[in-house]
Scaffold this active site. Structure first.
Site, PDB file in Angstrom:
ATOM      1  CE1 TYR A 119      45.265  54.820  19.939  1.00  0.00           C
ATOM      2  CE2 TYR A 119      44.656  52.567  19.337  1.00  0.00           C
ATOM      3  CZ  TYR A 119      44.301  53.877  19.619  1.00  0.00           C
ATOM      4  OH  TYR A 119      42.975  54.241  19.595  1.00  0.00           O
ATOM      5  CD  GLU A 129      42.953  56.699  22.006  1.00  0.00           C
ATOM      6  OE1 GLU A 129      42.672  56.552  20.823  1.00  0.00           O
ATOM      7  OE2 GLU A 129      43.012  57.816  22.562  1.00  0.00           O
TER       8      GLU A 129
END
Ligand code: GDP
Ligand code: MN
Length: 395
Positions: free
Chosen positions: A111, A199
C-alpha cells in the site's frame, strides 16, 4: 473531485510514473479490443469497472479474461450496470466504462499513498506491506504495519525518506531505488496537480521483483479547481450524488446521510452540534446542510427544495442563529419554500438572534404546519418524535 482509475493513471504518467498499458472501453466493442488490446505476458487481462469507489474487486467490478471474446463479455457484463461497493452506498455507482489491462502475477501487495494529515498540517506518505486490503482495517488490526513519512512543505519529500519507507517494507536493493523514484514522482504529481489524495493499492511486486502500479486512486483538492482546469473539465458528474451537486451550484454545503431527519442550519459548527443533538435524542440525520452565515431567503428556499428531494426525510429541523442574517428574512424564505414545495413533512423551526420574535410571528401567522421551538435540545427531541410518528403512519 475524484478521478477515475484510468484518469489517475494518465495523470501519473504525465509525471513519469510507469503504469501498465491499457485500453478504455465505453462499450463492449469487439473491434476496438481486436485492434488496441495491449499484449499480456500472462495471457490474461483484467477488466475493471471505472467508478468513483474502491473495493471494486470485492464487489465483482474487477474481472479476469483470457481472450478477446472474454474481454468483450466481461465489459458487456459491467458497462451499463451499477456497481454496489462497500464504499458507494446501496444505490451503487453507474459503470460507464471499463479499463482493460494485462493481468500480472502478483507476489506481494503493498500500500502506498500520499494524503494531507490535517492534525500535522503536512502531507504524509503512508506505506504498508499489507497492501490490497482496506488500509483502515490494517490501521485497526496491525497499526505497526503502517509506516509514515511526514513531508516538510519547503523541502518536499526527501529521497532518504522514500528509502526509509522502502526498507521498512522489506524491499531489496534494486527495489529500493525503484520505490524511491516512484515515491518522488508521486509527490511531484501530488503537489503539481493539487491532489488531496493519491493512493496506489496495491503496488504489486511481480515475479522478477518489479513493482507495478496495479490500482491508482486520486482525489484533487476542490479548492484548487480554478488552477487545475484541465482536470476539472474531465470531472465525471455521473459519479456524484445529484443532491450534493445541486447544492454546490447554489453555494450550499450539503452532504447526504443515511437517516430520516433533515436539518438546515447556518454555520458548519452549529450544523454538527445539531446533528449530534438529533442523535442524542435517538434520531438519525438525513443530511448535513450548512446554508452559510450570511444566508438569504432565496438560498433557504433552494435548501428546502434540496432536502425534500430525499425520499427518506420524515421530519425537518431548521436551526438558525440570526447573527449576521436576520431571522425575519429566514422566516420569509422558509414560508416561501414551504408554499412552493407544498410542504407536507413535519418541520420544527428554531430561530434565535436578530429579529427572532418577528420571524417566529411570521411563521405562526403563515398558516403552515411549522412548529416553533426556542430550545435547541427540545427542538431536536420534537423532530425525532415527529419523524417516528410520521414513519408509523406511513408504514
Ligand atoms: P479495488 O478493489 O477497487 O481496489 O480494485 P483493484 O484494482 O485494487 O483490484 C482489486 C484486486 O484485484 C487487487 O487487490 C488484486 O488482488 C486483484 N487484481 C487487480 N489487478 C490484478 C492483476 O493484474 N493480477 C492479479 N493477479 N490480480 C489483480
Ligand atoms: Mn485497489
Amino acid at each position: 473531485m475524484n478521478l477515475h482509475e484510468y484518469q489517475a493513471k494518465s495523470l501519473l504518467s504525465e509525471f513519469g510514473v510507469e503504469v501498465p498499458p491499457n485500453l478504455l472501453l465505453k462499450q463492449a466493442s469487439a473491434k476496438q479490443v481486436a485492434t488496441a488490446l495491449p499484449a499480456s505476458e500472462s495471457g490474461r487481462w483484467v477488466v475493471k469497472a471505472q467508478v468513483h469507489s474502491g473495493a471494486r474487486g470485492k464487489a465483482g467490478g474487477v474481472l479476469l479474461a483470457e481472450s478477446a471474446d472474454e474481454i468483450v463479455q466481461a465489459a458487456d457484463a459491467l458497462i451499463g450496470t451499477r456497481l454496489v461497493t462497500e464504499q458507494a452506498g446501496s444505490a451503487g455507482l453507474p459503470v460507464n466504462s471499463v479499463l482493460v489491462e494485462p493481468a500480472v502475477t502478483i507476489e506481494r501487495e503493498f500500500y502506498l499513498a500520499l494524503m494531507v494529515d490535517r492534525a500535522l498540517q503536512r502531507v504524509v506518505m503512508i506505506a504498508s506491506p499489507e497492501g490490497g486490503m482496506d488500509i483502515e482495517v490494517v490501521a485497526e488490526s496491525r497499526p505497526e504495519a503502517i509506516f509514515r513519512a511526514i513531508i516538510n512543505p519547503t523541502l518536499g519529500l526527501g529521497a532518504y525518506q522514500a528509502r526509509q519507507l522502502a526498507f521498512a517494507l522489506g524491499l531489496d536493493g534494486r527495489q529500493v531505488n525503484a520505490f524511491a523514484s516512484l515515491a518522488l514522482k508521486l509527490y511531484r504529481a501530488f503537489v503539481g496537480r493539487d491532489a488531496a489524495l493519491i493512493e496506489i493499492n496495491p503496488l504489486a511486486q511481480v515475479a522478477d521483483g518489479e513493482l507495478v502500479v496495479v490500482d491508482a486512486k486520486i482525489s484533487l483538492d476542490d479548492n484548487a479547481g480554478y488552477r487545475q482546469t484541465e482536470w476539472w473539465q474531465h470531472r465525471d458528474v455521473t459519479q456524484e450524488d445529484p443532491a450534493e451537486r445541486k447544492a454546490i451550484e447554489h453555494g450550499l454545503n450539503y452532504v447526504s446521510l443515511e437517516g430520516n431527519i433533515a436539518c438546515m442550519v447556518n454555520g458548519a459548527g452549529l450544523a454538527m452540534a445539531t446533528m449530534d443533538l438529533i442523535q442524542q435524542a435517538g434520531g438519525m440525520p438525513a443530511n448535513f446542510l450548512d446554508v452559510g452565515g450570511g444566508t438569504s431567503a432565496a438560498k433557504v428556499t433552494e435548501a428546502f427544495k434540496l432536502i425534500l428531494e430525499n425520499e427518506r426525510v420524515e421530519a425537518i429541523l431548521v436551526n438558525i442563529f440570526g447573527g449576521i442574517v436576520r431571522c425575519d428574512l429566514i422566516a420569509e424564505g422558509i414560508i416561501e419554500a414551504a408554499r412552493e414545495v407544498e410542504l407536507d413533512v413535519p418541520t420544527v423551526v428554531r430561530l434565535v438572534g436578530t429579529n427572532a420574535e418577528q420571524g417566529r410571528q411570521m411563521l405562526g401567522d403563515s398558516g403552515l404546519a411549522l412548529i416553533a421551538e426556542d430550545d435547541l435540545a427540545a427542538a431536536a427531541e420534537r423532530a425525532v418524535t415527529l419523524a417516528n410518528s410520521n414513519r408509523e403512519v406511513s408504514q
